[in-house]
Design a protein around this motif. Structure first.
Motif, PDB file in Angstrom:
ATOM      1  N   ASP A  21       2.560  11.566 -10.444  1.00  0.00           N
ATOM      2  CA  ASP A  21       1.926  12.906 -10.495  1.00  0.00           C
ATOM      3  C   ASP A  21       3.162  13.808 -11.141  1.00  0.00           C
ATOM      4  OD1 ASP A  21      -0.510  12.328  -9.479  1.00  0.00           O
ATOM      5  OD2 ASP A  21       0.194  12.739  -7.279  1.00  0.00           O
ATOM      6  N   ARG A  25      -0.974   4.962 -14.654  1.00  0.00           N
ATOM      7  CA  ARG A  25      -1.993   5.156 -13.480  1.00  0.00           C
ATOM      8  C   ARG A  25      -3.062   4.190 -13.543  1.00  0.00           C
ATOM      9  NH1 ARG A  25      -1.334   9.473 -10.879  1.00  0.00           N
ATOM     10  NH2 ARG A  25      -0.230  11.462 -11.732  1.00  0.00           N
ATOM     11  N   THR A  75      -4.350  -0.848  -6.577  1.00  0.00           N
ATOM     12  CA  THR A  75      -5.050  -0.590  -5.211  1.00  0.00           C
ATOM     13  C   THR A  75      -6.361  -0.860  -4.723  1.00  0.00           C
ATOM     14  OG1 THR A  75      -3.521   1.473  -5.679  1.00  0.00           O
ATOM     15  CG2 THR A  75      -5.409   1.860  -3.980  1.00  0.00           C
ATOM     16  N   LYS A 104       1.401   3.990  -3.059  1.00  0.00           N
ATOM     17  CA  LYS A 104       0.967   5.508  -3.025  1.00  0.00           C
ATOM     18  C   LYS A 104       2.425   6.396  -3.450  1.00  0.00           C
ATOM     19  CE  LYS A 104      -1.893   5.254   1.262  1.00  0.00           C
ATOM     20  NZ  LYS A 104      -2.222   5.407   2.647  1.00  0.00           N
ATOM     21  N   GLU A 105       3.522   5.809  -3.137  1.00  0.00           N
ATOM     22  CA  GLU A 105       4.953   6.234  -3.644  1.00  0.00           C
ATOM     23  C   GLU A 105       4.910   6.467  -5.213  1.00  0.00           C
ATOM     24  OE1 GLU A 105       9.509   5.516  -3.611  1.00  0.00           O
ATOM     25  OE2 GLU A 105       8.448   5.174  -1.907  1.00  0.00           O
ATOM     26  N   ASP A 118       2.260   6.323  -7.169  1.00  0.00           N
ATOM     27  CA  ASP A 118       1.332   7.583  -7.540  1.00  0.00           C
ATOM     28  C   ASP A 118       1.780   8.843  -7.389  1.00  0.00           C
ATOM     29  OD1 ASP A 118      -1.431   7.823  -8.723  1.00  0.00           O
ATOM     30  OD2 ASP A 118      -2.093   8.432  -6.548  1.00  0.00           O
ATOM     31  N   MET A 119       2.652   8.934  -6.446  1.00  0.00           N
ATOM     32  CA  MET A 119       3.045  10.531  -6.252  1.00  0.00           C
ATOM     33  C   MET A 119       4.169  10.611  -7.227  1.00  0.00           C
ATOM     34  SD  MET A 119       3.561  11.224  -2.095  1.00  0.00           S
ATOM     35  CE  MET A 119       4.696  10.061  -1.938  1.00  0.00           C
ATOM     36  N   GLU A 148       0.907  -1.160  -0.119  1.00  0.00           N
ATOM     37  CA  GLU A 148       0.021   0.022  -0.082  1.00  0.00           C
ATOM     38  C   GLU A 148       1.020   1.179   0.097  1.00  0.00           C
ATOM     39  OE1 GLU A 148      -3.958   1.770   2.158  1.00  0.00           O
ATOM     40  OE2 GLU A 148      -2.509  -0.041   3.408  1.00  0.00           O
ATOM     41  N   SER A 149       1.961   1.144   0.884  1.00  0.00           N
ATOM     42  CA  SER A 149       2.904   2.280   0.932  1.00  0.00           C
ATOM     43  C   SER A 149       3.588   2.674  -0.457  1.00  0.00           C
ATOM     44  CB  SER A 149       3.820   2.296   1.964  1.00  0.00           C
ATOM     45  OG  SER A 149       4.717   3.209   2.081  1.00  0.00           O
ATOM     46  N   GLU A 150       4.135   1.592  -1.005  1.00  0.00           N
ATOM     47  CA  GLU A 150       4.894   1.797  -2.489  1.00  0.00           C
ATOM     48  C   GLU A 150       3.810   2.107  -3.363  1.00  0.00           C
ATOM     49  OE1 GLU A 150       8.078   1.382  -2.912  1.00  0.00           O
ATOM     50  OE2 GLU A 150       8.267   1.138  -0.538  1.00  0.00           O
ATOM     51  N   SER A 175      -4.293   2.008 -10.151  1.00  0.00           N
ATOM     52  CA  SER A 175      -5.738   2.067  -9.415  1.00  0.00           C
ATOM     53  C   SER A 175      -6.167   0.815  -9.332  1.00  0.00           C
ATOM     54  CB  SER A 175      -6.477   3.035 -10.433  1.00  0.00           C
ATOM     55  OG  SER A 175      -6.046   4.278 -10.503  1.00  0.00           O
TER      56      SER A 175
END
Length: 139
Positions: free
Chosen positions: A74, A112, A119, A67-68, A70-71, A63-65, A116
């Motif tokens: 961005d 992306r 996730t 999010k990373e 995804d950042m 989950e943490s990776e 998604s």
């Protein structure tokens, strides 16, 4: 501009490879989910506590990776937008560069989508396991 575009493409490739590794971790977690379902059957051995703990830690890492990643996507998207502005204002004659930017934008969009999807699968898996744990703790 070419240097910037090449760096952008390399970052996209590295991020894609990391995402692929995270998908492999998710497949591993999905495959071992059956082992976790067996936990909670009045077995108080160390192994019965180790499996769910390991599973929870791996889910947390995944989950943490995600999010990373995804950042990072961005940031890459912002770079693509900036490069697009530069290409339309200063380097409009180089169609090759504009095509490469379009390909990078498409690759980013696909990445992306994978983030998604991964996730969502992870969230579904965590909900299922929470349900199993809550159900078995009632017995």
């Amino acid at each position: 501009m070419l240097k910037m575009l090449t760096k952008l493409e390399m970052e996209l490739v590295c991020t894609s490879e990391k995402l692929l590794n995270l998908l492999i971790l998710l497949m591993h977690l999905l495959a071992s989910a059956n082992d976790i379902e067996e936990v909670g059957t009045l077995d108080y051995s160390a192994a019965s506590f180790e499996k769910p703990l390991t599973y929870d830690l791996l889910c947390g890492i995944l989950e943490s990776e995600l999010k990373e990643v995804d950042m990072v996507l961005d940031e890459l998207e912002a770079q693509i937008v900036e490069a697009s502005k530069l290409s339309t204002y200063k380097y409009v004659k180089d169609i090759f560069m504009i095509d490469r930017l379009g390909e990078s934008a498409q690759y980013l969009k696909q990445s992306r989508g994978r983030v998604s999807e991964t996730t969502l699968q992870l969230a579904q898996l965590q909900r299922t396991l929470d349900y199993i744990r809550n159900d078995t703790s009632k017995h």
